[in-house]
Design a protein around this motif. Structure first.
Motif, PDB file in Angstrom:
ATOM      1  N   UNK A 152       0.829  -1.195   0.000  1.00  0.00           N
ATOM      2  CA  UNK A 152       0.000   0.000   0.000  1.00  0.00           C
ATOM      3  C   UNK A 152       0.867   1.250   0.000  1.00  0.00           C
ATOM      4  N   UNK A 153       0.347   2.281  -0.669  1.00  0.00           N
ATOM      5  CA  UNK A 153       0.997   3.583  -0.618  1.00  0.00           C
ATOM      6  C   UNK A 153       0.471   4.338   0.603  1.00  0.00           C
ATOM      7  N   UNK A 154       1.245   5.287   1.065  1.00  0.00           N
ATOM      8  CA  UNK A 154       0.839   6.085   2.218  1.00  0.00           C
ATOM      9  C   UNK A 154       1.648   7.365   2.252  1.00  0.00           C
ATOM     10  N   UNK A 155       1.288   8.264   3.181  1.00  0.00           N
ATOM     11  CA  UNK A 155       2.056   9.494   3.359  1.00  0.00           C
ATOM     12  C   UNK A 155       3.500   9.196   3.728  1.00  0.00           C
ATOM     13  N   UNK A 156       3.712   8.050   4.348  1.00  0.00           N
ATOM     14  CA  UNK A 156       5.066   7.668   4.752  1.00  0.00           C
ATOM     15  C   UNK A 156       5.972   7.484   3.544  1.00  0.00           C
ATOM     16  N   UNK A 157       5.398   7.026   2.419  1.00  0.00           N
ATOM     17  CA  UNK A 157       6.194   6.688   1.248  1.00  0.00           C
ATOM     18  C   UNK A 157       6.106   7.713   0.123  1.00  0.00           C
ATOM     19  N   UNK A 158       5.155   8.631   0.195  1.00  0.00           N
ATOM     20  CA  UNK A 158       4.908   9.548  -0.921  1.00  0.00           C
ATOM     21  C   UNK A 158       5.111  10.998  -0.519  1.00  0.00           C
ATOM     22  N   UNK A 159       5.786  11.742  -1.379  1.00  0.00           N
ATOM     23  CA  UNK A 159       5.887  13.183  -1.197  1.00  0.00           C
ATOM     24  C   UNK A 159       6.221  13.813  -2.534  1.00  0.00           C
ATOM     25  N   UNK A 160       5.822  15.063  -2.674  1.00  0.00           N
ATOM     26  CA  UNK A 160       6.042  15.729  -3.945  1.00  0.00           C
ATOM     27  C   UNK A 160       5.379  14.966  -5.076  1.00  0.00           C
ATOM     28  N   UNK A 161       6.150  14.647  -6.098  1.00  0.00           N
ATOM     29  CA  UNK A 161       5.609  13.918  -7.251  1.00  0.00           C
ATOM     30  C   UNK A 161       6.134  12.492  -7.312  1.00  0.00           C
ATOM     31  N   UNK A 162       6.559  11.953  -6.162  1.00  0.00           N
ATOM     32  CA  UNK A 162       7.094  10.597  -6.140  1.00  0.00           C
ATOM     33  C   UNK A 162       6.518   9.785  -4.990  1.00  0.00           C
ATOM     34  N   UNK A 163       6.376   8.493  -5.242  1.00  0.00           N
ATOM     35  CA  UNK A 163       6.098   7.530  -4.185  1.00  0.00           C
ATOM     36  C   UNK A 163       7.253   6.540  -4.199  1.00  0.00           C
ATOM     37  N   UNK A 164       7.873   6.352  -3.046  1.00  0.00           N
ATOM     38  CA  UNK A 164       9.068   5.520  -2.943  1.00  0.00           C
ATOM     39  C   UNK A 164       8.807   4.461  -1.864  1.00  0.00           C
ATOM     40  N   UNK A 165       8.476   3.255  -2.314  1.00  0.00           N
ATOM     41  CA  UNK A 165       8.062   2.181  -1.409  1.00  0.00           C
ATOM     42  C   UNK A 165       9.211   1.197  -1.229  1.00  0.00           C
ATOM     43  N   UNK A 166       9.620   0.902   0.000  1.00  0.00           N
ATOM     44  CA  UNK A 166      10.692  -0.079   0.192  1.00  0.00           C
ATOM     45  C   UNK A 166      10.269  -1.443  -0.354  1.00  0.00           C
ATOM     46  N   UNK A 167      11.198  -2.129  -0.996  1.00  0.00           N
ATOM     47  CA  UNK A 167      10.877  -3.482  -1.466  1.00  0.00           C
ATOM     48  C   UNK A 167      10.437  -4.350  -0.298  1.00  0.00           C
ATOM     49  N   UNK A 168      10.958  -4.067   0.888  1.00  0.00           N
ATOM     50  CA  UNK A 168      10.612  -4.862   2.068  1.00  0.00           C
ATOM     51  C   UNK A 168       9.171  -4.678   2.514  1.00  0.00           C
ATOM     52  N   UNK A 169       8.491  -3.633   1.990  1.00  0.00           N
ATOM     53  CA  UNK A 169       7.090  -3.398   2.360  1.00  0.00           C
ATOM     54  C   UNK A 169       6.124  -4.263   1.565  1.00  0.00           C
ATOM     55  N   UNK A 170       6.605  -4.885   0.498  1.00  0.00           N
ATOM     56  CA  UNK A 170       5.741  -5.730  -0.319  1.00  0.00           C
ATOM     57  C   UNK A 170       5.491  -7.066   0.369  1.00  0.00           C
ATOM     58  N   UNK A 171       4.230  -7.481   0.380  1.00  0.00           N
ATOM     59  CA  UNK A 171       3.827  -8.758   0.959  1.00  0.00           C
ATOM     60  C   UNK A 171       3.262  -9.648  -0.130  1.00  0.00           C
ATOM     61  N   UNK A 172       3.551 -10.931  -0.039  1.00  0.00           N
ATOM     62  CA  UNK A 172       2.973 -11.895  -0.961  1.00  0.00           C
ATOM     63  C   UNK A 172       1.529 -12.144  -0.542  1.00  0.00           C
ATOM     64  N   UNK A 173       0.600 -12.060  -1.481  1.00  0.00           N
ATOM     65  CA  UNK A 173      -0.807 -12.229  -1.129  1.00  0.00           C
ATOM     66  C   UNK A 173      -1.526 -13.109  -2.139  1.00  0.00           C
ATOM     67  N   UNK A 174      -2.530 -13.817  -1.649  1.00  0.00           N
ATOM     68  CA  UNK A 174      -3.373 -14.678  -2.484  1.00  0.00           C
ATOM     69  C   UNK A 174      -4.805 -14.216  -2.314  1.00  0.00           C
ATOM     70  N   UNK A 175      -5.379 -13.683  -3.395  1.00  0.00           N
ATOM     71  CA  UNK A 175      -6.728 -13.134  -3.354  1.00  0.00           C
ATOM     72  C   UNK A 175      -6.884 -12.114  -2.228  1.00  0.00           C
TER      73      UNK A 175
END
Length: 231
Positions: A152-175
């Motif tokens: 998910x994106x959030x204020x923590x990861x987005x500012x200005x004209x960029x969203x920068x999400x750590x690869x470690x924030x990605x979770x594997x999900x099924x449905x």
């Protein structure tokens, strides 16, 4: 300006468009050129008119009985993804819209191994707030049509004209449900699908996207953050 991306596994009406994927720009380099140069970013895909053709697809919720719509239009090096998430009558809940690369041959994007962040560069965004968006990634040998990585994106990861999400924030999900599996950071050489999505909140949205990259260092957020305002 802020935004968010969602991974959705449900198939729906899809529209294919021609966008573009770049190998090199003045500040972003392919993985082969980047070895030994950790000061540069790795461009995964962009909408640059000088780049290689990359098909994109929008997938929305009519298969669930919904009426949400979205389209992708490429102009002047920018991919404009816009639409409206609507309430699904049968569920009495908002549906979804997604944008993703349509990589039919499953050829991996440039290897981002060693980078720290998944970065989305935009020119502008309006409509739904950042917390309604998420990023979605598929990696060959790990994911399938039902299994994917999302963050998910959030204020923590987005500012200005960029969203920068750590690869470690990605979770594997099924449905949509988190499941155990290898970390995305261990499979950055196998990325075959890149996408954004929005769900859970009804409303219009418009994102003007420049590129998706693997980046090494956190962005400078000295510039004032731009909050997306619901239309």
């Amino acid at each position: 300006m802020i935004l968010r991306l969602t991974l959705i596994t449900t198939l729906a009406c899809s529209i294919s468009f021609q966008a573009y994927g770049n190998d090199v720009t003045t500040t972003e380099y392919s993985s082969g050129q980047l070895r030994g140069r950790p000061d540069q970013n790795i461009l995964l895909v962009s909408f640059d008119s000088d780049s290689t053709l990359q098909p994109w697809t929008t997938v929305n919720d009519p298969v669930m009985g919904g009426e949400s719509t979205s389209t992708i239009t490429v102009r002047s090096g920018v991919g404009v993804w816009e639409g409206e998430v609507k309430v699904v009558d049968s569920l009495q809940a908002p549906g979804f819209c997604t944008l993703r690369t349509d990589n039919l041959d499953e050829k991996p994007f440039p290897d981002s191994t060693g980078t720290t962040y998944f970065t989305v560069r935009m020119e502008e965004a309006s409509g739904l707030p950042v917390e309604t968006f998420s990023a979605q990634i598929r990696a060959t040998g790990v994911t399938d049509s039902q299994l994917m990585y999302q963050a998910k994106l959030s204020d923590e990861y987005c500012c200005g004209t960029r969203c920068q999400v750590p690869w470690s924030a990605f979770e594997l999900s099924w449905r949509g449900q988190e499941v155990d599996g290898p970390a995305l950071s261990e499979n950055l050489d196998k990325i075959t699908t890149i996408g954004l999505g929005t769900s859970g909140t009804a409303g219009e949205f418009s994102l003007s996207i420049n590129s998706f990259s693997g980046t090494y260092y956190p962005q400078d957020c000295n510039e004032e953050k731009t909050q997306l305002v619901a239309a």
